[in-house]
Scaffold this motif. Structure first.
Motif, PDB file in Angstrom:
ATOM      1  N   LYS A 147       0.810  -1.230   0.000  1.00  0.00           N
ATOM      2  CA  LYS A 147       0.000   0.000   0.000  1.00  0.00           C
ATOM      3  C   LYS A 147       0.837   1.271   0.000  1.00  0.00           C
ATOM      4  O   LYS A 147       0.354   2.327  -0.401  1.00  0.00           O
ATOM      5  CB  LYS A 147      -0.956   0.020   1.202  1.00  0.00           C
ATOM      6  CG  LYS A 147      -2.223  -0.775   0.964  1.00  0.00           C
ATOM      7  CD  LYS A 147      -3.259  -0.448   2.029  1.00  0.00           C
ATOM      8  CE  LYS A 147      -4.551  -1.205   1.797  1.00  0.00           C
ATOM      9  NZ  LYS A 147      -5.547  -0.892   2.814  1.00  0.00           N
ATOM     10  N   ASN A 159      -0.152  -0.921 -15.003  1.00  0.00           N
ATOM     11  CA  ASN A 159      -0.435   0.500 -14.733  1.00  0.00           C
ATOM     12  C   ASN A 159      -1.885   0.849 -15.055  1.00  0.00           C
ATOM     13  O   ASN A 159      -2.525   1.601 -14.322  1.00  0.00           O
ATOM     14  CB  ASN A 159       0.508   1.404 -15.546  1.00  0.00           C
ATOM     15  CG  ASN A 159       1.911   1.446 -14.965  1.00  0.00           C
ATOM     16  OD1 ASN A 159       2.116   1.100 -13.799  1.00  0.00           O
ATOM     17  ND2 ASN A 159       2.885   1.845 -15.753  1.00  0.00           N
ATOM     18  N   GLN A 160      -2.385   0.294 -16.164  1.00  0.00           N
ATOM     19  CA  GLN A 160      -3.772   0.571 -16.581  1.00  0.00           C
ATOM     20  C   GLN A 160      -4.773   0.093 -15.533  1.00  0.00           C
ATOM     21  O   GLN A 160      -5.859   0.629 -15.404  1.00  0.00           O
ATOM     22  CB  GLN A 160      -4.089  -0.102 -17.925  1.00  0.00           C
ATOM     23  CG  GLN A 160      -3.411   0.541 -19.120  1.00  0.00           C
ATOM     24  CD  GLN A 160      -3.821   1.998 -19.313  1.00  0.00           C
ATOM     25  OE1 GLN A 160      -3.076   2.920 -18.979  1.00  0.00           O
ATOM     26  NE2 GLN A 160      -5.015   2.230 -19.808  1.00  0.00           N
ATOM     27  N   SER A 161      -4.380  -0.942 -14.773  1.00  0.00           N
ATOM     28  CA  SER A 161      -5.318  -1.472 -13.766  1.00  0.00           C
ATOM     29  C   SER A 161      -5.057  -0.869 -12.380  1.00  0.00           C
ATOM     30  O   SER A 161      -5.542  -1.371 -11.380  1.00  0.00           O
ATOM     31  CB  SER A 161      -5.225  -2.989 -13.713  1.00  0.00           C
ATOM     32  OG  SER A 161      -3.959  -3.351 -13.238  1.00  0.00           O
ATOM     33  N   GLY A 162      -4.256   0.206 -12.335  1.00  0.00           N
ATOM     34  CA  GLY A 162      -4.073   0.925 -11.066  1.00  0.00           C
ATOM     35  C   GLY A 162      -2.945   0.386 -10.202  1.00  0.00           C
ATOM     36  O   GLY A 162      -2.814   0.765  -9.038  1.00  0.00           O
ATOM     37  N   ILE A 163      -2.127  -0.510 -10.748  1.00  0.00           N
ATOM     38  CA  ILE A 163      -0.985  -1.046  -9.994  1.00  0.00           C
ATOM     39  C   ILE A 163       0.250  -0.209 -10.350  1.00  0.00           C
ATOM     40  O   ILE A 163       0.479   0.090 -11.529  1.00  0.00           O
ATOM     41  CB  ILE A 163      -0.763  -2.542 -10.330  1.00  0.00           C
ATOM     42  CG1 ILE A 163      -1.946  -3.367  -9.798  1.00  0.00           C
ATOM     43  CG2 ILE A 163       0.554  -3.059  -9.731  1.00  0.00           C
ATOM     44  CD1 ILE A 163      -2.093  -4.734 -10.432  1.00  0.00           C
ATOM     45  N   ARG A 164       1.033   0.169  -9.329  1.00  0.00           N
ATOM     46  CA  ARG A 164       2.232   0.979  -9.584  1.00  0.00           C
ATOM     47  C   ARG A 164       3.370   0.059 -10.030  1.00  0.00           C
ATOM     48  O   ARG A 164       4.044  -0.555  -9.202  1.00  0.00           O
ATOM     49  CB  ARG A 164       2.618   1.764  -8.325  1.00  0.00           C
ATOM     50  CG  ARG A 164       1.568   2.791  -7.916  1.00  0.00           C
ATOM     51  CD  ARG A 164       2.031   3.666  -6.761  1.00  0.00           C
ATOM     52  NE  ARG A 164       2.124   2.991  -5.493  1.00  0.00           N
ATOM     53  CZ  ARG A 164       1.104   2.745  -4.652  1.00  0.00           C
ATOM     54  NH1 ARG A 164      -0.112   3.148  -4.977  1.00  0.00           N
ATOM     55  NH2 ARG A 164       1.294   2.126  -3.504  1.00  0.00           N
ATOM     56  N   LYS A 173      -2.816  -8.657  -8.115  1.00  0.00           N
ATOM     57  CA  LYS A 173      -3.620  -8.012  -7.062  1.00  0.00           C
ATOM     58  C   LYS A 173      -3.758  -8.922  -5.840  1.00  0.00           C
ATOM     59  O   LYS A 173      -3.654  -8.466  -4.697  1.00  0.00           O
ATOM     60  CB  LYS A 173      -5.003  -7.627  -7.599  1.00  0.00           C
ATOM     61  CG  LYS A 173      -4.965  -6.374  -8.457  1.00  0.00           C
ATOM     62  CD  LYS A 173      -6.339  -5.925  -8.913  1.00  0.00           C
ATOM     63  CE  LYS A 173      -6.234  -4.557  -9.605  1.00  0.00           C
ATOM     64  NZ  LYS A 173      -7.491  -4.165 -10.251  1.00  0.00           N
TER      65      LYS A 173
END
Length: 508
Positions: free
Chosen positions: A307, A340-345, A407
């Motif tokens: 996180k 990145n597109q799915s919100g993961i850094r 995820k």
């Protein structure tokens, strides 16, 4: 991408790129060996901190600042829901204002830094640099609050403060300048102030437990340990098993009406009668990052909870001889894009002058939760290899399930880090009843839960009797979750009837 010390290959006349050997990336110190040296090495080698030429001051590099920004993003959104407004007050405060609240300034006096010169000329009167902002803000609260309609007044500022610490400066943990948020609020009633104290304390618990994966105890500070000039102080307290020391994570103070009296902060109530306001102040600092490093770091370096990891997934190409490097490179780029597109850094280490093995060590040192390796075999099998930083587990995952699997893994790492830290902390808690049990537990680096008579003189006596090279023991907090106190239980230190259970120990 940043390059670690030791740098990239210089020059560039030759056609063959110099590939770095896996050197100078290991840790010289072990966490269980020399904890202090280990900690200093981790914060520098992971590129969080650079030492500065003024003792007790540190440069916070992007790897630390990005963690601070992630925490700030969460906390700022939460306090805005509580109708807090952003302010910025000056860094400087005059001597007469600073000294208005006697107990308050006595608590901070040794740490206050003073500006005495401008160029070569002496200032008429010295100006203090804020160690905290009560005395900076409250003269203006007095001006802005006139009627019950002006209440509640709720302000927060993100800023730096200076406390000229002289004892053992440690990056993040004890520094002469640090970053924090400080909230300052004024209410018409004590009930509203009391309610907010606990609302904010719960947000601090969430920062530590949900984001930094560090277990904390919520509780109330003793009269001796409370905020100078306040009515009462609540805190979240962490514990570092390796050193056997408690560490104050964040504090939420009810200031009562003391500052209102000093600074004449009054309002006219609905009946036209003038009353004093009830005030709170609360803060958490960049110390939180240091607590996280101490809790999760290992002999390979930093271990970051997903996180708060600036990069959650690092992608590294593993091209063997005669491999189709263009195709592997393309697979790495597309993996980063998809994540990145799915919100993961996610990010890719594209440096060509370092070997894959060197890169593994580098990103392990920086604590990135997941590493994805893509080589010719992975390409042929339409899969990627994922390696977890927390436990070293390796797993091959089909490209089609990439986002879902990543995820799940990030979520598991977050939970596991908290669970492991909680188990280690809980194993250190020792319930004692007598002075002999207390001293034994203290020497065994325990977090001590003891029955106490709640008398200041007794706490002073415990401090005096435990003074030594490692520092004296003190109350850390009286936890809100109180075990049953059987009738007739005596205080471990005085033998008088005990009133409560309190956590005791050495602390940072």
């Amino acid at each position: 991408m940043s390059t670690s010390k030791g740098g990239a290959a210089k020059g560039g006349g030759g056609k063959k790129k110099e590939v770095k050997k896996e050197t100078k990336l290991g840790m010289a110190y072990k966490k269980d060996g020399n904890f202090g040296e280990w900690y200093s090495e981790v914060v520098v080698n992971s590129e969080m901190i650079e030492y500065y030429d003024i003792s007790g001051c540190y440069i916070l590099r992007p790897w630390a600042m990005e963690i601070w920004e992630l925490l700030k993003e969460f906390f700022d959104a939460e306090i805005k829901k509580l109708k807090l407004k952003p302010y910025y007050f000056p860094l400087f405060v005059t001597e007469n204002v600073l000294q208005k609240e006697k107990d308050h300034i006595e608590g901070f006096a040794p740490e206050v830094a003073w500006v005495t010169k401008s160029g070569k000329s002496e200032l008429e009167a010295p100006i203090a640099i804020r160690p905290t902002s009560e005395t900076v803000m409250y003269p203006y609260f007095s001006k802005w609050i006139r009627s019950h309609r002006d209440l509640p007044l709720r302000c927060n500022q993100w800023c730096n403060v200076v406390r000229w610490e002289f004892s053992n400066p440690t990056p993040f943990i004890r520094s002469r300048e640090f970053l924090w948020q400080e909230g300052h609020t004024a209410f018409a009633t004590k009930e509203e102030a009391d309610e907010e104290v606990l609302q904010i304390l719960e947000l601090y618990r969430r920062i530590y437990e949900e984001f930094l994966a560090v277990p904390v105890s919520k509780g109330r500070k003793s009269e001796m340990e409370k905020f100078a000039g306040g009515l009462y102080t609540t805190s979240v307290e962490a514990f570092i098993p390796n050193t056997g020391r408690g560490i104050q994570g964040a504090t939420s103070h009810c200031l009562g009406q003391n500052f209102a009296k000093m600074f004449d902060i009054t309002f006219e109530n609905e009946k036209g009668v003038r009353e004093m306001v009830w005030q709170n102040s609360w803060a958490y600092t960049t110390r939180s990052i240091g607590v996280m490093v101490m809790t999760h770091g290992d002999d390979k370096g930093l271990v970051l909870p997903p996180k708060v990891a600036p990069i959650q997934v690092i992608v590294i190409a593993v091209p063997y001889k005669d491999a189709d490097t263009t195709a592997i490179k393309g697979a790495c780029e597309s993996t980063v894009y998809t994540l990145n597109q799915s919100g993961i850094r996610a990010d890719q280490d594209t440096r060509e002058n370092y070997s894959p093995g060197w890169k593994y060590s580098h990103w392990e040192m920086k604590g990135v939760p997941l590493r994805i390796e893509i080589g010719p075999k992975d390409l042929a099998n339409k899969q990627v290899r994922i390696v977890c930083r927390d436990n070293g587990a390796k797993v091959d995952i089909p490209v089609t399930n990439l986002v879902e699997e990543v995820k799940v893994l990030l979520d598991e790492i977050q939970k596991n880090l908290f669970k492991t830290a909680q188990e280690k902390r809980d194993a250190c808690v020792q319930v004692i009843k007598t002075w002999d049990e207390f001293t034994t537990a203290l020497n065994n680096k325990r977090l001590i839960l003891a029955p106490w008579c709640d008398e200041e003189e007794v706490e002073k006596d415990v401090k005096a009797r435990t003074k030594g090279e490692l520092g004296a023991a003190k109350t850390l907090c009286t936890p809100f979750e109180q075990p049953e106190l059987p009738e007739g239980t005596l205080c471990f230190a005085s033998g008088k009837p005990a009133k409560k259970w309190s956590f005791w120990g050495r602390s940072y």
